[in-house]
Design a protein around this motif. Sequence first.
Motif, PDB file in Angstrom:
ATOM      1  N   LYS A   5       0.551  -1.250   0.072  1.00  0.00           N
ATOM      2  CA  LYS A   5      -0.145   0.204   0.253  1.00  0.00           C
ATOM      3  C   LYS A   5       0.749   1.339   0.170  1.00  0.00           C
ATOM      4  O   LYS A   5       0.610   1.985  -0.618  1.00  0.00           O
ATOM      5  N   LYS A   6       1.833   1.059   0.303  1.00  0.00           N
ATOM      6  CA  LYS A   6       3.100   2.428   0.873  1.00  0.00           C
ATOM      7  C   LYS A   6       3.555   2.698  -0.277  1.00  0.00           C
ATOM      8  O   LYS A   6       3.292   3.708  -0.889  1.00  0.00           O
ATOM      9  N   LYS A   7       3.833   1.673  -1.572  1.00  0.00           N
ATOM     10  CA  LYS A   7       4.608   1.507  -2.526  1.00  0.00           C
ATOM     11  C   LYS A   7       3.508   2.345  -3.806  1.00  0.00           C
ATOM     12  O   LYS A   7       3.195   3.251  -4.557  1.00  0.00           O
ATOM     13  N   SER A  12       1.325   7.106  -7.032  1.00  0.00           N
ATOM     14  CA  SER A  12       0.115   8.043  -7.028  1.00  0.00           C
ATOM     15  C   SER A  12       1.026   9.333  -6.378  1.00  0.00           C
ATOM     16  O   SER A  12       0.474   9.957  -7.906  1.00  0.00           O
ATOM     17  N   ARG A  13       2.183   9.373  -6.017  1.00  0.00           N
ATOM     18  CA  ARG A  13       1.835  10.889  -5.506  1.00  0.00           C
ATOM     19  C   ARG A  13       3.484  11.769  -6.967  1.00  0.00           C
ATOM     20  O   ARG A  13       3.131  12.475  -7.014  1.00  0.00           O
ATOM     21  N   GLU A  14       3.786  10.717  -6.921  1.00  0.00           N
ATOM     22  CA  GLU A  14       5.218  10.494  -8.092  1.00  0.00           C
ATOM     23  C   GLU A  14       4.010  10.910  -9.372  1.00  0.00           C
ATOM     24  O   GLU A  14       5.080  11.611  -9.805  1.00  0.00           O
ATOM     25  N   ASP A  15       3.316  10.214  -9.175  1.00  0.00           N
ATOM     26  CA  ASP A  15       2.421  10.504 -10.987  1.00  0.00           C
ATOM     27  C   ASP A  15       1.476  11.446 -10.868  1.00  0.00           C
ATOM     28  O   ASP A  15       1.793  12.386 -11.468  1.00  0.00           O
ATOM     29  N   GLY A  16       0.901  11.872  -9.505  1.00  0.00           N
ATOM     30  CA  GLY A  16       0.759  13.706  -9.805  1.00  0.00           C
ATOM     31  C   GLY A  16       2.059  14.723  -9.713  1.00  0.00           C
ATOM     32  O   GLY A  16       1.271  15.733 -10.469  1.00  0.00           O
ATOM     33  N   ARG A  17       2.918  14.783  -9.283  1.00  0.00           N
ATOM     34  CA  ARG A  17       4.044  15.311  -9.305  1.00  0.00           C
ATOM     35  C   ARG A  17       4.070  15.671 -10.868  1.00  0.00           C
ATOM     36  O   ARG A  17       4.402  16.658 -11.435  1.00  0.00           O
ATOM     37  N   GLU A  18       4.345  14.128 -11.648  1.00  0.00           N
ATOM     38  CA  GLU A  18       4.763  14.549 -12.968  1.00  0.00           C
ATOM     39  C   GLU A  18       3.696  15.171 -13.461  1.00  0.00           C
ATOM     40  O   GLU A  18       3.692  16.412 -14.687  1.00  0.00           O
ATOM     41  N   GLU A  19       2.150  14.634 -13.614  1.00  0.00           N
ATOM     42  CA  GLU A  19       1.592  15.471 -13.433  1.00  0.00           C
ATOM     43  C   GLU A  19       1.249  16.618 -13.933  1.00  0.00           C
ATOM     44  O   GLU A  19       0.865  18.170 -14.942  1.00  0.00           O
TER      45      GLU A  19
END
Length: 279
Positions: A5-7, A12-19
């Motif tokens: 779950k942590k990974k 998801s956060r990394e994907d959000g920052r990339e977006e």
Amino acid sequence: MASGKKKKGQKSREDGREEDKRMRKVLKVIGGDGDAAFSAADAPRAPRGVGGKAQGLQRARARGLVVREEEGEEEGEEEDEEDEREGRRNGAAEVFSVAVYEADMKAAIDKMVQDISALLVHRERAEHFERIPVSAGGEKRRLSDLAQVVVRGASTVHVHVFSEANLSKVMSALRAADSKWTLQQEGNTAVRLQLPKVTSEMREELKTKARVFLVTAKSAVRNMRQAGRSHLHKLQFKSRSIDDVKRRELDASLTTLMETYVAKCDKVFNEKMQQFLLS
């Protein structure tokens, strides 16, 4: 399980920052301030009920969104307030007076009396005979220009011609005016005109003609009441200078006034007819 779950959350956060990075690049290309837009958009939300709506609108505008519904409501409220102020101004300058409509109704009855009187007594008025056209000197002239008319009672009229040369012309004009008149020459410059007696048939005919004036007067009174009701409707719904209670009160006064003057029309008409029948 927990590490999975942590990974997943980190991904998801990394994907959000990339977006976010991609959106900043797009905004810079089209000329927008990407950092300012995202700093406003990413601002912490206020607790529910504490400036939440204002900050929500701010974030939406920062992202380039236009909240049409909210702006439309604000503009509509401003227009309503302006209309209300305009209505109060107009209402202050416009006053409704029942007395004005009563004066008009009274004038309608006075007009009826004048018309009926002219119809019933024209046989006995000198003015009626003085307007008779007479051909003299190659032109049409009024009888009053050529003779003096004197009414004697209800059925006799004396015509005194100024010049003996015009006597025959005056008599011809009188015969043409009404074949029921009886003419008798008196001397060289006078004519005695005998009017026919008023028969029951003539009385009924005159009464029928007079009733037209009664109908006209009553219709005028009713039309004035309708005009007053239209005026009240505008005062309530357009200029907003009166409320519904006041409008109903004034409308009731108008209706009572109309009924009173319609009854007066009948009363005055019957009185005039009674006088005529007894004459």
